[in-house]
Design an enzyme around this catalytic site. Sequence first.
Site, PDB file in Angstrom:
ATOM      1  N   LYS A 266     -86.097  -2.516 -12.426  1.00 38.63           N
ATOM      2  CA  LYS A 266     -85.815  -3.954 -12.420  1.00 38.63           C
ATOM      3  C   LYS A 266     -84.306  -4.230 -12.495  1.00 38.63           C
ATOM      4  O   LYS A 266     -83.764  -5.049 -11.762  1.00 38.63           O
ATOM      5  CB  LYS A 266     -86.542  -4.626 -13.588  1.00 38.63           C
ATOM      6  CG  LYS A 266     -86.121  -6.043 -13.877  1.00 38.63           C
ATOM      7  CD  LYS A 266     -86.421  -6.988 -12.724  1.00 38.63           C
ATOM      8  CE  LYS A 266     -85.672  -8.288 -12.862  1.00 38.63           C
ATOM      9  NZ  LYS A 266     -86.464  -9.394 -13.269  1.00 38.63           N
TER      10      LYS A 266
ATOM     11  N   CYS B 161     -80.362 -14.164 -14.331  1.00 37.70           N
ATOM     12  CA  CYS B 161     -80.849 -12.801 -14.075  1.00 37.70           C
ATOM     13  C   CYS B 161     -79.761 -11.904 -13.511  1.00 37.70           C
ATOM     14  O   CYS B 161     -79.366 -10.919 -14.121  1.00 37.70           O
ATOM     15  CB  CYS B 161     -82.004 -12.841 -13.091  1.00 37.70           C
ATOM     16  SG  CYS B 161     -83.243 -14.040 -13.531  1.00 37.70           S
TER      17      CYS B 161
HETATM   18  N1  SAJ Z   1     -76.151 -15.565  -4.087  1.00 41.10           N
HETATM   19  C1  SAJ Z   1     -74.997 -15.446  -3.312  1.00 41.10           C
HETATM   20  N2  SAJ Z   1     -75.104 -14.845  -2.099  1.00 41.10           N
HETATM   21  C2  SAJ Z   1     -76.301 -14.383  -1.611  1.00 41.10           C
HETATM   22  C3  SAJ Z   1     -77.465 -14.506  -2.408  1.00 41.10           C
HETATM   23  C4  SAJ Z   1     -77.358 -15.100  -3.647  1.00 41.10           C
HETATM   24  O1  SAJ Z   1     -73.886 -15.852  -3.710  1.00 41.10           O
HETATM   25  O2  SAJ Z   1     -76.296 -13.884  -0.489  1.00 41.10           O
HETATM   26  C5  SAJ Z   1     -76.053 -16.184  -5.422  1.00 41.10           C
HETATM   27  C6  SAJ Z   1     -76.900 -17.454  -5.577  1.00 41.10           C
HETATM   28  O3  SAJ Z   1     -76.225 -18.574  -5.068  1.00 41.10           O
HETATM   29  C7  SAJ Z   1     -77.100 -17.495  -7.076  1.00 41.10           C
HETATM   30  C8  SAJ Z   1     -77.190 -16.021  -7.462  1.00 41.10           C
HETATM   31  O4  SAJ Z   1     -76.622 -15.300  -6.382  1.00 41.10           O
HETATM   32  O5  SAJ Z   1     -75.974 -18.081  -7.717  1.00 41.10           O
HETATM   33  C9  SAJ Z   1     -78.607 -15.513  -7.724  1.00 41.10           C
HETATM   34  O6  SAJ Z   1     -79.538 -16.078  -6.816  1.00 41.10           O
HETATM   35  P1  SAJ Z   1     -80.755 -15.255  -6.154  1.00 41.10           P
HETATM   36  O7  SAJ Z   1     -81.503 -16.191  -5.269  1.00 41.10           O
HETATM   37  O8  SAJ Z   1     -80.213 -14.043  -5.490  1.00 41.10           O
HETATM   38  O9  SAJ Z   1     -81.620 -14.725  -7.364  1.00 41.10           O
HETATM   39  P2  SAJ Z   1     -82.349 -15.367  -8.667  1.00 41.10           P
HETATM   40  O10 SAJ Z   1     -81.410 -15.206  -9.821  1.00 41.10           O
HETATM   41  O11 SAJ Z   1     -82.895 -16.723  -8.412  1.00 41.10           O
HETATM   42  O12 SAJ Z   1     -83.607 -14.343  -8.814  1.00 41.10           O
HETATM   43  C10 SAJ Z   1     -83.395 -12.935  -8.921  1.00 41.10           C
HETATM   44  C11 SAJ Z   1     -84.360 -12.220  -7.943  1.00 41.10           C
HETATM   45  N3  SAJ Z   1     -83.968 -10.814  -7.788  1.00 41.10           N
HETATM   46  C12 SAJ Z   1     -83.764 -10.259  -6.568  1.00 41.10           C
HETATM   47  O13 SAJ Z   1     -83.846 -10.895  -5.536  1.00 41.10           O
HETATM   48  C13 SAJ Z   1     -83.432  -8.800  -6.550  1.00 41.10           C
HETATM   49  C14 SAJ Z   1     -85.799 -12.321  -8.439  1.00 41.10           C
HETATM   50  O14 SAJ Z   1     -86.672 -11.559  -7.618  1.00 41.10           O
HETATM   51  C15 SAJ Z   1     -85.893 -11.823  -9.895  1.00 41.10           C
HETATM   52  O15 SAJ Z   1     -87.218 -11.916 -10.403  1.00 41.10           O
HETATM   53  C16 SAJ Z   1     -84.997 -12.725 -10.726  1.00 41.10           C
HETATM   54  O16 SAJ Z   1     -83.647 -12.532 -10.259  1.00 41.10           O
HETATM   55  C17 SAJ Z   1     -85.139 -12.307 -12.186  1.00 41.10           C
HETATM   56  O17 SAJ Z   1     -85.852 -13.021 -12.925  1.00 41.10           O
HETATM   57  O18 SAJ Z   1     -84.618 -11.255 -12.574  1.00 41.10           O
END
Ligand code: SAJ
Length: 401
Positions: free
Chosen positions: A206, A260
Site C-alpha cells: 500500500k 494519503c
Molecule cells: N496529482 C497531481 N498529478 C497527477 C495526479 C495527481 O498533481 O498526475 C495530485 C492531485 O491533484 C492531488 C494528489 O496528487 O493533489 C493526490 O491525488 P490522487 O487522485 O492521485 O490520489 P488520492 O489521494 O485521492 O487517492 C490515493 C489513491 N492512490 C493511488 O492512486 C495509488 C487511492 O487509490 C488510495 O486509496 C488513496 O490515495 C489512499 O487512501 O491511500
Amino acid sequence: MDKEFKSVCVMGLGYIGLPTASLLGTKGYQVTGVDVSPSVVETINQGKIHIVEPDLDLLVKSAVNAGNLKASLEPCKADMFIIAVPTPFKDGYVPDLSYVEQATRTIAPFVEKGNLIILESTSPVGTTDLVAEILQEHGHNTAEDVFVAHCPERVLPGRILIELVQNDRIVGGINETSTKVASDFYKEFVSGEVLETSAKTAELSKLTENSFRDVNIAFANELSLICDKEHIDVWELISLANRHPRVNILQPGPGVGGHCIAVDPWFIIHRNPEQSKLIRSAREVNDAKPEWVVNKVKEKAERFKQPVIACLGLTFKANVDDLRESPALAITKQLIEENIGEIIVCEPNIKTHKDFELCSFDEAVDRADILLLLVDHKPFESLSAAKLSEKIVIDTRGIVK
Ligand code: SAJ
C-alpha cells in the site's frame, strides 16, 4: 476454509469505515459501526451521512433501514472486527499509531476464540504485528485462537463505492491461516481478485502504491520547473514523451495534496531512512511546489500596483469538495498573507469558506489581472487562452487551451 462470519464490528466510520460498513450491511452482514464522535453516530443512525461521497447516502440509508447497520460509541461482540481508523504522522513525520492502538485495546475485551481482526488503515510495516501483540497482552492466543490480517484500503475518493467492490485486494495475515480466513471473507463481496501474501508485504504494498504516484508526480513537477526555465510547454512535452510505449509520466500541478499520497511515503522513509533517498527527494520536490507557485505570482505581480489576483480552485484535486492538505488552499492563504494584491477566490464545489468570500467563476475571470488556475475542475475547462489575451494567466494544471 469454511468459516462463516455473520456479524461485523467496524472501528472508525470515516471515508473507509463507513462505506465498508454500509456495503457489508447491504450484503446481509449484521454490522455495528463504532466511532468516537457522538454526532457521527447520531447522523448515521438517522440513515444520513457526514462525508461527501457519491451514492454513499443511499447505501447507508438502505443498510440502516434494513436493520443491518447500527452506529455506536462502543464496540460489541462480533464474529469479526475491521479497524479503519486514521494513521496520520506527528511532528518530524513520525507515524502516529495511537488510533490503531486505541481501537485494538477497545475491541480486545470483546474478541473471542475464532474471531477475525482485520486492519484496513494504511499502516507502516510492522503495524499488523503490533495489533497482534496488543491482543496477546489481553490474553488472546493469536497463534491459534484468533486470526489477524492486514488488507489495505485502496479506493479513490469520488469512486469509493465502485472501487470497494471492483479493485483487487491484497490480504496478508500474521500467519498462513489468518491470511486464508481473511482472504475468504473478502472473496464474499469483492469482484476483483483477492491476492494473498504476508502482513508486512501487504503493508509495504500500500505504501509503495502511493509512493509510486508521489515519485511520478514529483518527476512531472521537476520537469515543470525545467520547462519554465527553458520556455517549453511542459504539458506538450509530457504528452509527446508519453507517446513512447514504455513511458507514462503523470501531470505536474501546484503540489500534492490529500491525506494519503503526501503522507504514506513518510511511513517508508521513517523506518528505512538510508534506503529511501529517492522517495524523500520526491516528497521534498512536491512539497516545494506551492512556494514556487507563490513566487511565480509575485514575479508577475511586480508590474502592477495592486493587481486583482483570481485564485481558481481551492480543493486538493479536481471535482471534489475536500480541502485537506490542499496545495491550492495553502497558496491562496500565503498570497493573502503576503499582501500581494487583491485576492479573489472561486471554488465551485463548496458554498462557503470561513476565511474567504467566494465569488463566481465569471466574476473571477472578469475582474482578474492575474488568473491563477490551481485546480482542474470541470467548469474551468471552458477557459481559452485566446479570450484571456488581456490577462496574465498562470496555469498550474495545464488546462487553458
Ligand atoms: N496529482 C497531481 N498529478 C497527477 C495526479 C495527481 O498533481 O498526475 C495530485 C492531485 O491533484 C492531488 C494528489 O496528487 O493533489 C493526490 O491525488 P490522487 O487522485 O492521485 O490520489 P488520492 O489521494 O485521492 O487517492 C490515493 C489513491 N492512490 C493511488 O492512486 C495509488 C487511492 O487509490 C488510495 O486509496 C488513496 O490515495 C489512499 O487512501 O491511500
